[in-house]
Design an enzyme around this catalytic site. Structure first.
Site, PDB file in Angstrom:
ATOM      1  N   GLY A   1      52.635  68.533   6.241  1.00  0.00           N
ATOM      2  CA  GLY A   1      52.493  69.770   5.453  1.00  0.00           C
ATOM      3  C   GLY A   1      53.762  70.585   5.547  1.00  0.00           C
ATOM      4  O   GLY A   1      54.664  70.288   6.347  1.00  0.00           O
ATOM      5  N   LEU A   2      53.792  71.632   4.740  1.00  0.00           N
ATOM      6  CA  LEU A   2      54.958  72.521   4.712  1.00  0.00           C
ATOM      7  C   LEU A   2      55.213  73.143   6.075  1.00  0.00           C
ATOM      8  O   LEU A   2      54.299  73.233   6.905  1.00  0.00           O
ATOM      9  CB  LEU A   2      54.701  73.675   3.723  1.00  0.00           C
ATOM     10  CG  LEU A   2      54.585  73.332   2.238  1.00  0.00           C
ATOM     11  CD1 LEU A   2      54.153  74.576   1.464  1.00  0.00           C
ATOM     12  CD2 LEU A   2      55.905  72.794   1.714  1.00  0.00           C
ATOM     13  N   SER A   3      56.422  73.608   6.282  1.00  0.00           N
ATOM     14  CA  SER A   3      56.726  74.387   7.475  1.00  0.00           C
ATOM     15  C   SER A   3      55.815  75.618   7.457  1.00  0.00           C
ATOM     16  O   SER A   3      55.598  76.217   6.401  1.00  0.00           O
ATOM     17  CB  SER A   3      58.200  74.817   7.426  1.00  0.00           C
ATOM     18  OG  SER A   3      58.493  75.617   8.530  1.00  0.00           O
ATOM     19  N   ALA A   4      55.263  75.954   8.603  1.00  0.00           N
ATOM     20  CA  ALA A   4      54.349  77.098   8.767  1.00  0.00           C
ATOM     21  C   ALA A   4      52.968  76.872   8.159  1.00  0.00           C
ATOM     22  O   ALA A   4      52.162  77.795   8.062  1.00  0.00           O
ATOM     23  CB  ALA A   4      54.941  78.394   8.221  1.00  0.00           C
ATOM     24  N   SER A   5      52.678  75.637   7.764  1.00  0.00           N
ATOM     25  CA  SER A   5      51.328  75.369   7.246  1.00  0.00           C
ATOM     26  C   SER A   5      50.311  75.394   8.386  1.00  0.00           C
ATOM     27  O   SER A   5      49.123  75.640   8.164  1.00  0.00           O
ATOM     28  CB  SER A   5      51.283  74.024   6.515  1.00  0.00           C
ATOM     29  OG  SER A   5      51.648  72.968   7.381  1.00  0.00           O
ATOM     30  N   GLY A   6      50.774  75.131   9.601  1.00  0.00           N
ATOM     31  CA  GLY A   6      49.865  75.184  10.747  1.00  0.00           C
ATOM     32  C   GLY A   6      49.769  73.887  11.535  1.00  0.00           C
ATOM     33  O   GLY A   6      48.891  73.746  12.398  1.00  0.00           O
ATOM     34  N   LYS A   7      50.659  72.956  11.291  1.00  0.00           N
ATOM     35  CA  LYS A   7      50.588  71.640  11.943  1.00  0.00           C
ATOM     36  C   LYS A   7      50.620  71.751  13.473  1.00  0.00           C
ATOM     37  O   LYS A   7      49.752  71.209  14.161  1.00  0.00           O
ATOM     38  CB  LYS A   7      51.754  70.740  11.477  1.00  0.00           C
ATOM     39  CG  LYS A   7      51.763  70.466   9.981  1.00  0.00           C
ATOM     40  CD  LYS A   7      52.944  69.604   9.569  1.00  0.00           C
ATOM     41  CE  LYS A   7      54.293  70.262   9.809  1.00  0.00           C
ATOM     42  NZ  LYS A   7      54.532  71.519   9.068  1.00  0.00           N
ATOM     43  N   SER A   8      51.623  72.447  14.000  1.00  0.00           N
ATOM     44  CA  SER A   8      51.761  72.540  15.462  1.00  0.00           C
ATOM     45  C   SER A   8      50.588  73.272  16.083  1.00  0.00           C
ATOM     46  O   SER A   8      50.070  72.865  17.129  1.00  0.00           O
ATOM     47  CB  SER A   8      53.049  73.273  15.835  1.00  0.00           C
ATOM     48  OG  SER A   8      54.137  72.599  15.304  1.00  0.00           O
TER      49      SER A   8
ATOM     50  N   SER B   1      57.223  65.675   7.515  1.00  0.00           N
ATOM     51  CA  SER B   1      57.196  64.346   6.868  1.00  0.00           C
ATOM     52  C   SER B   1      56.929  64.455   5.362  1.00  0.00           C
ATOM     53  O   SER B   1      55.865  64.062   4.890  1.00  0.00           O
ATOM     54  CB  SER B   1      56.188  63.415   7.554  1.00  0.00           C
ATOM     55  OG  SER B   1      54.960  64.025   7.857  1.00  0.00           O
TER      56      SER B   1
HETATM   57  P1  ADP Z   1      54.005  74.246  11.371  1.00  0.00           P
HETATM   58  O1  ADP Z   1      53.896  73.470  12.650  1.00  0.00           O
HETATM   59  O2  ADP Z   1      53.257  73.621  10.231  1.00  0.00           O
HETATM   60  O3  ADP Z   1      55.420  74.594  10.991  1.00  0.00           O
HETATM   61  P2  ADP Z   1      52.986  76.447  12.924  1.00  0.00           P
HETATM   62  O4  ADP Z   1      51.733  75.918  13.549  1.00  0.00           O
HETATM   63  O5  ADP Z   1      54.216  76.495  13.777  1.00  0.00           O
HETATM   64  O6  ADP Z   1      53.258  75.648  11.568  1.00  0.00           O
HETATM   65  O7  ADP Z   1      52.733  77.927  12.366  1.00  0.00           O
HETATM   66  C1  ADP Z   1      51.621  78.247  11.560  1.00  0.00           C
HETATM   67  C2  ADP Z   1      51.299  79.734  11.640  1.00  0.00           C
HETATM   68  O8  ADP Z   1      50.136  79.978  10.841  1.00  0.00           O
HETATM   69  C3  ADP Z   1      50.976  80.190  13.061  1.00  0.00           C
HETATM   70  O9  ADP Z   1      51.531  81.465  13.253  1.00  0.00           O
HETATM   71  C4  ADP Z   1      49.435  80.240  13.055  1.00  0.00           C
HETATM   72  O10 ADP Z   1      48.934  81.183  13.951  1.00  0.00           O
HETATM   73  C5  ADP Z   1      49.119  80.626  11.604  1.00  0.00           C
HETATM   74  N1  ADP Z   1      47.791  80.194  11.111  1.00  0.00           N
HETATM   75  C6  ADP Z   1      46.911  80.965  10.468  1.00  0.00           C
HETATM   76  N2  ADP Z   1      45.784  80.292  10.152  1.00  0.00           N
HETATM   77  C7  ADP Z   1      45.957  79.038  10.610  1.00  0.00           C
HETATM   78  C8  ADP Z   1      45.133  77.871  10.603  1.00  0.00           C
HETATM   79  N3  ADP Z   1      43.925  77.816  10.054  1.00  0.00           N
HETATM   80  N4  ADP Z   1      45.630  76.764  11.173  1.00  0.00           N
HETATM   81  C9  ADP Z   1      46.851  76.772  11.724  1.00  0.00           C
HETATM   82  N5  ADP Z   1      47.673  77.837  11.756  1.00  0.00           N
HETATM   83  C10 ADP Z   1      47.230  78.976  11.222  1.00  0.00           C
END
Ligand code: ADP
Length: 198
Positions: free
Chosen positions: A31-38, A105
């Site tokens: 997924g996109l950056s900041a989508s919530g993967k980590s 990815s």
């Molecule tokens: P990624 O790894 O995709 O770049 P991150 O996990 O680092 O994304 O960041 C995602 C941000 O979105 C975090 O600040 C997290 O708290 C927030 N967030 C809000 N709702 C959700 C959700 N349902 N699942 C995951 N992250 C979420």
């Protein structure tokens, strides 16, 4: 290329799995950056470990700073980055552990290769589309990367100046703007239960 190496026959996957009473799989978050993967990967890893299921996250910290520290962000390096992650996650799955990978990815072809690698060894590959509208990801921007990408400081940034090819038929589709972190992790956990991985 090494030529004098032999593959030593040993326990089969099945035998290992029975001995430790656990099945292996790779859960591939894309997924996109900041989508919530980590965030989801952390929550899921904790959920699984609390249930005494061996699980391990592969993410930027333990891959880009270690195994893949020689790789940058050119197209060739991105492909190699994903190829190595796919190979490592396959080893985890083969060891009957649950590998949880969290990398953008962005290219379908790379993810399909990762899948093929697993399928060819009869290992489970579960693609999870961690989906959020670009505007929401950009608003979250926890690391300020979107801002830098818009300013042109970061080039080839997925979603802004580089493509993201969304999965066509992911095993799991999560909308993180509609679900909480806990609900998102639970969606994957429930899938694993329903598909006899756990
Ligand atoms: P990624 O790894 O995709 O770049 P991150 O996990 O680092 O994304 O960041 C995602 C941000 O979105 C975090 O600040 C997290 O708290 C927030 N967030 C809000 N709702 C959700 C959700 N349902 N699942 C995951 N992250 C979420």
């Amino acid at each position: 290329m090494a030529t004098n190496i032999t593959w030593h026959p040993n326990l089969t996957y099945q035998e290992r799995s029975e001995l430790i009473n656990q099945k292996g799989a790779t859960i591939w978050l894309t997924g996109l950056s900041a989508s919530g993967k980590s965030t989801i990967a952390c929550a899921l890893e904790q959920l699984l470990l609390k249930e005494k299921v061996t699980a391990y996250r592969l993410d930027g910290d333990n891959i880009r700073f270690g195994l893949n520290k020689d790789l940058g962000f050119s197209e060739q390096d991105r492909v190699e980055n994903i190829r190595r992650i796919a190979e490592v996650s396959k080893l985890f799955a083969d060891s009957c552990s649950i590998a949880v990978t969290s990398f953008i990815s962005p290219y379908r072809e790379d993810r399909d290769k990762a899948r093929e690698l697993h399928v060819n060894s009869n290992l489970k590959f579960i693609e999870v589309f961690v989906d959020v509208p670009l505007e929401v990801a950009e608003k979250r921007d926890p690391k300020g990367l979107y801002k830098k990408a818009r300013e042109g400081v970061i080039k080839d940034f997925t979603g802004i100046s580089a493509p993201y090819e969304a999965p066509i038929k992911p095993e799991i589709h999560i909308r993180t703007d509609l679900l909480s972190v806990e609900e998102s992790a639970l969606q994957i956990y429930n899938y694993l239960k329903e598909h006899n991985v756990l």
